[in-house]
Write a protein that holds these residues in place. Structure first.
Motif, PDB file in Angstrom:
ATOM      1  N   GLY A  49      36.350  40.375  40.819  1.00  0.00           N
ATOM      2  CA  GLY A  49      35.510  39.601  39.914  1.00  0.00           C
ATOM      3  C   GLY A  49      35.783  38.107  40.013  1.00  0.00           C
ATOM      4  O   GLY A  49      36.472  37.632  40.921  1.00  0.00           O
ATOM      5  N   ALA A  50      35.267  37.347  39.047  1.00  0.00           N
ATOM      6  CA  ALA A  50      35.388  35.892  39.095  1.00  0.00           C
ATOM      7  C   ALA A  50      35.543  35.315  37.703  1.00  0.00           C
ATOM      8  O   ALA A  50      34.900  35.768  36.754  1.00  0.00           O
ATOM      9  CB  ALA A  50      34.156  35.285  39.783  1.00  0.00           C
ATOM     10  N   ARG A  51      36.415  34.320  37.588  1.00  0.00           N
ATOM     11  CA  ARG A  51      36.590  33.562  36.351  1.00  0.00           C
ATOM     12  C   ARG A  51      36.859  34.456  35.153  1.00  0.00           C
ATOM     13  O   ARG A  51      36.366  34.237  34.057  1.00  0.00           O
ATOM     14  CB  ARG A  51      35.366  32.686  36.067  1.00  0.00           C
ATOM     15  CG  ARG A  51      34.809  31.919  37.255  1.00  0.00           C
ATOM     16  CD  ARG A  51      35.822  31.017  37.898  1.00  0.00           C
ATOM     17  NE  ARG A  51      36.299  29.966  37.003  1.00  0.00           N
ATOM     18  CZ  ARG A  51      37.238  29.072  37.334  1.00  0.00           C
ATOM     19  NH1 ARG A  51      37.814  29.131  38.525  1.00  0.00           N
ATOM     20  NH2 ARG A  51      37.601  28.146  36.482  1.00  0.00           N
ATOM     21  N   GLY A  52      37.660  35.513  35.360  1.00  0.00           N
ATOM     22  CA  GLY A  52      38.035  36.398  34.262  1.00  0.00           C
ATOM     23  C   GLY A  52      37.017  37.479  33.947  1.00  0.00           C
ATOM     24  O   GLY A  52      37.212  38.254  33.011  1.00  0.00           O
ATOM     25  N   HIS A  53      35.936  37.557  34.711  1.00  0.00           N
ATOM     26  CA  HIS A  53      34.901  38.566  34.473  1.00  0.00           C
ATOM     27  C   HIS A  53      34.919  39.601  35.594  1.00  0.00           C
ATOM     28  O   HIS A  53      35.073  39.255  36.776  1.00  0.00           O
ATOM     29  CB  HIS A  53      33.514  37.920  34.405  1.00  0.00           C
ATOM     30  CG  HIS A  53      33.395  36.913  33.299  1.00  0.00           C
ATOM     31  ND1 HIS A  53      33.295  37.266  31.978  1.00  0.00           N
ATOM     32  CD2 HIS A  53      33.377  35.554  33.328  1.00  0.00           C
ATOM     33  CE1 HIS A  53      33.211  36.185  31.226  1.00  0.00           C
ATOM     34  NE2 HIS A  53      33.266  35.128  32.020  1.00  0.00           N
ATOM     35  N   ALA A  54      34.752  40.874  35.238  1.00  0.00           N
ATOM     36  CA  ALA A  54      34.752  41.945  36.230  1.00  0.00           C
ATOM     37  C   ALA A  54      33.516  41.849  37.113  1.00  0.00           C
ATOM     38  O   ALA A  54      32.455  41.342  36.695  1.00  0.00           O
ATOM     39  CB  ALA A  54      34.788  43.296  35.527  1.00  0.00           C
ATOM     40  N   CYS A  55      33.635  42.318  38.333  1.00  0.00           N
ATOM     41  CA  CYS A  55      32.488  42.372  39.239  1.00  0.00           C
ATOM     42  C   CYS A  55      31.467  43.346  38.663  1.00  0.00           C
ATOM     43  O   CYS A  55      31.806  44.506  38.382  1.00  0.00           O
ATOM     44  CB  CYS A  55      32.936  42.838  40.631  1.00  0.00           C
ATOM     45  SG  CYS A  55      31.584  43.040  41.817  1.00  0.00           S
ATOM     46  N   PRO A  56      30.220  42.933  38.466  1.00  0.00           N
ATOM     47  CA  PRO A  56      29.232  43.810  37.824  1.00  0.00           C
ATOM     48  C   PRO A  56      28.894  45.061  38.618  1.00  0.00           C
ATOM     49  O   PRO A  56      28.458  46.057  38.048  1.00  0.00           O
ATOM     50  CB  PRO A  56      27.999  42.899  37.668  1.00  0.00           C
ATOM     51  CG  PRO A  56      28.178  41.821  38.675  1.00  0.00           C
ATOM     52  CD  PRO A  56      29.664  41.605  38.782  1.00  0.00           C
ATOM     53  N   VAL A  57      29.116  45.023  39.928  1.00  0.00           N
ATOM     54  CA  VAL A  57      28.771  46.190  40.750  1.00  0.00           C
ATOM     55  C   VAL A  57      30.004  46.880  41.333  1.00  0.00           C
ATOM     56  O   VAL A  57      29.889  47.833  42.080  1.00  0.00           O
ATOM     57  CB  VAL A  57      27.801  45.798  41.888  1.00  0.00           C
ATOM     58  CG1 VAL A  57      26.484  45.296  41.318  1.00  0.00           C
ATOM     59  CG2 VAL A  57      28.423  44.756  42.812  1.00  0.00           C
ATOM     60  N   ARG A  58      31.197  46.377  40.970  1.00  0.00           N
ATOM     61  CA  ARG A  58      32.453  46.929  41.508  1.00  0.00           C
ATOM     62  C   ARG A  58      32.335  47.118  43.027  1.00  0.00           C
ATOM     63  O   ARG A  58      32.611  48.179  43.579  1.00  0.00           O
ATOM     64  CB  ARG A  58      32.821  48.246  40.828  1.00  0.00           C
ATOM     65  CG  ARG A  58      33.277  48.075  39.396  1.00  0.00           C
ATOM     66  CD  ARG A  58      33.719  49.391  38.767  1.00  0.00           C
ATOM     67  NE  ARG A  58      34.726  50.087  39.556  1.00  0.00           N
ATOM     68  CZ  ARG A  58      36.033  49.809  39.542  1.00  0.00           C
ATOM     69  NH1 ARG A  58      36.472  48.811  38.787  1.00  0.00           N
ATOM     70  NH2 ARG A  58      36.877  50.510  40.267  1.00  0.00           N
ATOM     71  N   ALA A  59      31.957  46.045  43.694  1.00  0.00           N
ATOM     72  CA  ALA A  59      31.725  46.086  45.137  1.00  0.00           C
ATOM     73  C   ALA A  59      33.011  46.416  45.892  1.00  0.00           C
ATOM     74  O   ALA A  59      34.101  45.986  45.515  1.00  0.00           O
ATOM     75  CB  ALA A  59      31.176  44.742  45.611  1.00  0.00           C
ATOM     76  N   VAL A  60      32.887  47.150  46.964  1.00  0.00           N
ATOM     77  CA  VAL A  60      34.010  47.433  47.855  1.00  0.00           C
ATOM     78  C   VAL A  60      34.227  46.220  48.755  1.00  0.00           C
ATOM     79  O   VAL A  60      33.253  45.652  49.282  1.00  0.00           O
ATOM     80  CB  VAL A  60      33.740  48.695  48.695  1.00  0.00           C
ATOM     81  CG1 VAL A  60      34.851  48.907  49.725  1.00  0.00           C
ATOM     82  CG2 VAL A  60      33.619  49.911  47.790  1.00  0.00           C
ATOM     83  N   VAL A  61      35.470  45.795  48.919  1.00  0.00           N
ATOM     84  CA  VAL A  61      35.771  44.609  49.724  1.00  0.00           C
ATOM     85  C   VAL A  61      36.728  44.983  50.850  1.00  0.00           C
ATOM     86  O   VAL A  61      37.487  45.956  50.743  1.00  0.00           O
ATOM     87  CB  VAL A  61      36.373  43.476  48.862  1.00  0.00           C
ATOM     88  CG1 VAL A  61      35.337  42.956  47.870  1.00  0.00           C
ATOM     89  CG2 VAL A  61      37.622  43.940  48.125  1.00  0.00           C
TER      90      VAL A  61
END
Length: 292
Positions: A49-61
């Motif tokens: 995620g970014a800036r303390g917010h979770a990734c909305p789609v929980r993308a695989v990286v």
């Protein structure tokens, strides 16, 4: 089934390096400590995620990404970063600094005064000195001035930093020499911004803080974590995000940024060594309290 942990990164505290975990737990790292964990079998690495917010789609990286963010979250994170040069109205005073990582490896950078030397520890600077203090835009102009007039870079790849840590000059005076010389040239530049106060050269040495004195050369570095793979070694040094771990095959460097995004589990009693990909160097270079 063992409890899984999510690592949120390595931070440098007054007492040394600390691993942070989601939920606010911390693992202090001391020399000689056994660092042993694995990535959950069958798991995948997901965006932090970014800036303390979770990734909305929980993308695989990808496992090799040190940022552990998907494209969209990486864009959002950088858009709010001082390094992205998109923030011009920050009222805080900023330090300009010179950081030394090894012979011929000096960089210029800026950091908010309130952060003290944290940024230098996070980068793995072997030694550093403040150069100036003033408004953000004046600090930026000075950074650009040194790049243009003195050919001082603002970035040095982590791989280059790692390669020289076991071959540093033995004395503090030798390690400080390049910073002192460059500091003298920098403060004498005629184009120095009027709103930036020149600061005296006072070199701070981190060899003791990082445990680099007498550090054996590393034989390799972890390329990525993989599901079901294990890491186990004795901590002999740490610098920036890197842990130098003594193993049966020699010292292996683990960039802790590779740990983020994975579900990590403590190593079982029989697990030892490394079963994750390691890039070899051509030359020696109950309720749990914590994961390890």
């Amino acid at each position: 089934m063992a409890q899984a942990w999510k690592c949120s990164g390595l931070r440098w505290a007054a007492g040394g390096p600390v691993l942070l975990w989601d939920g606010g737990r911390r693992s202090a790292l001391t020399w000689g400590k056994r660092v042993a964990f694995g990535a959950a079998d069958g798991g995948v690495r997901t965006c932090v995620g970014a800036r303390g917010h979770a990734c909305p789609v929980r993308a695989v990286v990808p496992g090799r990404s040190t940022g552990a963010r998907c494209e969209e979250c990486a864009r959002l994170d950088r858009a709010h970063s001082v390094a992205a040069d998109t923030i011009a109205d920050d009222p805080r005073p900023y330090h300009v600094y010179l950081a030394w990582f090894g012979p011929g490896m000096v960089k210029v950078g800026i950091t908010a005064e309130e952060r003290g030397s944290a940024r230098l520890l996070e980068q793995g600077a072997v030694c550093f000195s403040w150069l100036g203090l003033g408004p953000l835009m004046a600090a930026r102009r000075t950074e650009e001035l040194l790049r243009a007039a003195l050919r001082v870079p603002d970035r040095i790849p982590y791989g280059e930093k790692r390669a020289v840590r076991s071959r540093l000059p033995a004395s503090e005076a030798e390690r400080a020499a390049e910073v002192e010389a460059l500091h003298g040239r920098a403060v004498g530049l005629a184009e120095w911004p009027e709103s930036l106060t020149r600061e005296p050269c006072q070199v701070v040495d981190h060899v003791g803080v990082f445990g680099l004195a007498g550090l054996p050369g590393a034989v390799g570095e972890v390329g990525e974590l993989v599901a079901g793979g294990w890491v186990s070694g004795e901590l002999v040094a740490a610098a920036g995000p890197d842990l130098h771990l003594a193993t049966g095959r020699g010292v292996v460097v683990l960039d802790t940024r590779l740990m983020t995004g994975w579900d990590l589990v403590p190593a079982a009693g029989g697990e030892a060594g490394f079963t994750v990909p390691v890039r070899e160097f051509r030359e020696a270079a109950g309720v749990q309290d914590g994961l390890f």
